[in-house]
Design a protein around this motif. Structure first.
Motif, short mmCIF file in Angstrom:
data_model
loop_
_atom_site.label_atom_id
_atom_site.label_comp_id
_atom_site.label_asym_id
_atom_site.label_seq_id
_atom_site.Cartn_x
_atom_site.Cartn_y
_atom_site.Cartn_z
N PHE A 36 0.84 -1.10 -0.01
CA PHE A 36 -0.04 0.09 0.13
C PHE A 36 0.84 1.25 -0.14
CE2 PHE A 36 -2.00 -3.52 2.06
CZ PHE A 36 -3.43 -3.30 1.49
N VAL A 37 0.59 2.32 -0.59
CA VAL A 37 1.14 3.48 -0.46
C VAL A 37 0.00 4.63 0.07
CG1 VAL A 37 0.52 3.95 -2.98
CG2 VAL A 37 2.56 5.18 -2.11
N ILE A 38 0.55 5.60 0.87
CA ILE A 38 0.02 6.70 1.33
C ILE A 38 0.79 8.14 0.60
CG2 ILE A 38 -0.47 8.16 3.31
CD1 ILE A 38 -0.77 5.58 4.96
N MET A 39 -0.09 8.47 -0.18
CA MET A 39 0.30 9.82 -0.93
C MET A 39 -0.04 10.90 -0.48
SD MET A 39 -0.67 8.35 -4.82
CE MET A 39 -2.14 7.68 -4.37
N ILE A 40 0.93 11.72 -0.06
CA ILE A 40 0.88 12.99 0.59
C ILE A 40 1.31 14.43 -0.25
CG2 ILE A 40 1.56 14.28 2.74
CD1 ILE A 40 2.42 11.63 3.69
N ASP A 41 0.19 15.27 -0.50
CA ASP A 41 0.58 16.37 -1.35
C ASP A 41 1.93 17.17 -0.58
OD1 ASP A 41 0.55 19.04 -2.52
OD2 ASP A 41 -1.05 18.22 -3.55
N GLU A 42 2.91 17.35 -1.24
CA GLU A 42 4.16 18.18 -0.56
C GLU A 42 3.31 19.65 -0.22
OE1 GLU A 42 6.96 19.11 -3.45
OE2 GLU A 42 5.73 20.13 -4.77
N ARG A 43 2.26 20.06 -0.59
CA ARG A 43 1.74 21.58 0.10
C ARG A 43 1.17 21.17 1.29
NH1 ARG A 43 -1.48 22.90 -5.22
NH2 ARG A 43 -1.92 20.67 -4.68
N ALA A 44 0.68 19.92 1.55
CA ALA A 44 -0.01 19.75 2.83
C ALA A 44 0.74 19.71 4.10
CB ALA A 44 -0.49 18.13 2.77
N PHE A 45 2.15 19.32 3.85
CA PHE A 45 3.18 19.29 5.17
C PHE A 45 3.45 20.86 5.62
CE2 PHE A 45 4.91 15.31 3.43
CZ PHE A 45 4.80 14.61 4.49
N TYR A 46 3.41 21.74 4.49
CA TYR A 46 3.75 23.32 4.74
C TYR A 46 2.46 23.94 5.21
CZ TYR A 46 8.22 22.01 2.45
OH TYR A 46 9.34 21.43 1.92
N GLY A 47 1.41 23.84 4.58
CA GLY A 47 0.00 24.25 5.27
C GLY A 47 -0.25 23.73 6.67
N LEU A 48 -0.06 22.60 7.02
CA LEU A 48 -0.42 22.04 8.46
C LEU A 48 0.72 22.62 9.38
CD1 LEU A 48 -1.95 20.22 10.28
CD2 LEU A 48 -0.43 18.35 9.49
N MET A 49 1.85 22.98 8.73
CA MET A 49 2.96 23.21 9.64
C MET A 49 2.50 24.96 9.79
SD MET A 49 7.19 24.24 9.02
CE MET A 49 6.63 25.55 7.92
N LYS A 50 2.23 25.65 8.92
CA LYS A 50 1.90 27.06 9.50
C LYS A 50 1.01 27.15 10.07
CE LYS A 50 1.66 28.23 4.78
NZ LYS A 50 1.53 28.92 3.69
N LEU A 51 -0.27 26.33 9.92
CA LEU A 51 -1.41 26.60 11.04
C LEU A 51 -1.06 26.05 12.31
CD1 LEU A 51 -4.31 27.05 11.04
CD2 LEU A 51 -4.87 24.69 10.65
N SER A 52 -0.20 24.93 12.57
CA SER A 52 0.09 24.43 13.68
C SER A 52 0.94 25.45 14.24
CB SER A 52 0.93 23.17 13.63
OG SER A 52 1.11 22.83 15.07
N LEU A 53 1.88 25.86 13.88
CA LEU A 53 2.73 27.14 14.37
C LEU A 53 1.92 28.39 14.80
CD1 LEU A 53 6.03 26.81 12.29
CD2 LEU A 53 5.62 26.08 14.59
N ARG A 54 1.08 28.77 14.08
CA ARG A 54 0.43 30.18 14.32
C ARG A 54 -0.57 30.03 15.34
NH1 ARG A 54 1.37 35.14 13.41
NH2 ARG A 54 1.32 34.63 15.66
N ILE A 55 -1.18 28.76 15.35
CA ILE A 55 -2.09 28.63 16.60
C ILE A 55 -1.34 28.51 17.84
CG2 ILE A 55 -4.06 26.98 17.40
CD1 ILE A 55 -4.81 26.42 14.68
N GLN A 56 -0.38 27.80 17.75
CA GLN A 56 0.05 27.57 19.21
C GLN A 56 0.95 28.72 19.82
OE1 GLN A 56 3.77 25.30 19.77
NE2 GLN A 56 3.40 24.37 17.43
N SER A 57 1.14 29.92 18.97
CA SER A 57 1.97 31.10 19.35
C SER A 57 1.14 32.12 19.85
CB SER A 57 2.68 31.49 17.93
OG SER A 57 1.76 32.14 17.14
N LEU A 58 -0.21 31.94 19.67
CA LEU A 58 -1.18 32.94 20.24
C LEU A 58 -1.81 32.74 21.46
CD1 LEU A 58 -3.06 33.43 16.83
CD2 LEU A 58 -1.17 34.93 17.70
#
Length: 333
Positions: A36-58
């Motif tokens: 089986f292969v799990i495919m992840i769009d490369e943009r998904a990593f960065y979008g999730l990273m930005k949201l995670s970092l932004r939310i936890q910094s406020l």
């Protein structure tokens, strides 16, 4: 990425592929021969990273999880919660200010663990094979019946994703407890639990940010997914660490307070994790609340899924290639 397949003891080969321009940010496919292969769009990593970092910094979340507080320069007054997150994910180009200084990797790691854990559950519990089996037709006598079955499998994947987050991060928690049996060690463990619960919630918000379908028929609605996830966390903590049982609700409140401060009011967010009922005050104005009545209404969405799960369980138990299946908790339909 390696932790979950190892913990679940999956029989078969699971590969990961980072792809560009995918129509779906995360998806799993069978390529034959128990591979089986799990495919992840490369943009998904960065979008999730930005949201995670932004939310936890406020505030007030940053202080609660021992993070460095950073200002929000943009005006989100009266914006819906998902409009705010879409702006962060798709238009916040330079995240260097969020990466610098003190930012907890564990929050982002828990978020990606939850998302991957969901996809891996489809493999571990052999959902893909079940859909192609001779048994499946009895669970899809018409379009409504088929949709109920598919929603139930997605609920199972959400439950497994939550358990996977706990399994992965509790290994670190045990290490913290062993390294320091003092109250300080216990506080570090509780802090880590706040981090991974927060990460799972951010994952759900992120998936809602990416979706184009807010009335799905083959997936549980957004609020039902949240109730499944928070409910699994509560059951696990109640059984293994009663001191942590309030963490899921504590983190929900803290996340929502971040968005309340960004948008200006609870009413403006329009998101069920924030407010699950609207009450009229008799003056053509509605007050947003999060209370037990709204939770009960949300749980009604899950009731038929639990009943379908009770009927599916014996068949999936025979197909399972790893992981653990949740016990039945309702009469089968």
């Amino acid at each position: 990425m390696d932790a979950i397949p190892t913990i679940l003891e999956i029989r078969g080969t699971l590969k990961f592929a980072v792809v560009g321009g995918s129509t779906s940010p995360f998806q799993v496919s069978s390529i034959g021969d128990d591979t089986f292969v799990i495919m992840i769009d490369e943009r998904a990593f960065y979008g999730l990273m930005k949201l995670s970092l932004r939310i936890q910094s406020l505030p007030p979340l940053a202080n609660l999880i021992k993070n460095e507080e950073k200002s929000q320069p943009l005006d989100y007054q009266n914006k819906f919660l998902l409009d705010i997150t879409k702006d962060i994910v798709f238009h916040y180009e330079d995240a260097s200010d969020l990466i610098s200084g003190k930012a907890h990797r564990s929050v982002y790691q828990a978020a990606i663990t939850y998302i991957l854990g969901h996809e891996i559950a489809h493999v571990a519990h052999r959902h893909l094979e079940f859909l192609q089996s001779n048994e499946f037709p009895q669970f899809c006598v018409d379009d409504t019946d088929r949709a109920l079955t598919l929603r139930t499998l997605e609920m199972d994947a959400d439950s497994s994703a939550t358990s996977s987050v706990v399994d992965v991060f509790e290994r670190f928690a045990k290490a913290l407890e062993y390294s320091s049996a003092t109250r300080g060690g216990i506080e570090k463990t509780l802090l880590l639990r706040k981090h991974y619960v927060l990460g799972a919630y951010i994952a759900l918000i992120y998936l809602d940010t990416l979706t184009l379908n807010y009335s799905p028929t083959t997936h549980p609605i957004s609020y039902a997914r949240f109730l499944t996830t928070s409910g699994v966390f509560q059951r696990i903590f109640r059984q293994h660490d009663p001191e942590a049982v309030n963490i899921p609700e504590e983190m929900r409140k803290a996340v929502i307070e971040v968005f309340v401060q960004l948008s200006g009011s609870l009413e403006s967010l329009g998101y069920p994790m924030a407010s699950n009922v609207l009450v009229s005050n008799g003056e053509d104005h509605q007050v947003a609340l999060y209370d037990a009545l709204g939770i009960a209404i949300g749980l009604e969405q899950l009731a038929p899924l639990h009943s379908r799960w009770a009927r599916l369980l014996p068949y999936l138990a025979a197909f399972r290639r790893g992981g653990k299946l949740a016990p039945a908790s309702a009469k089968p339909i």
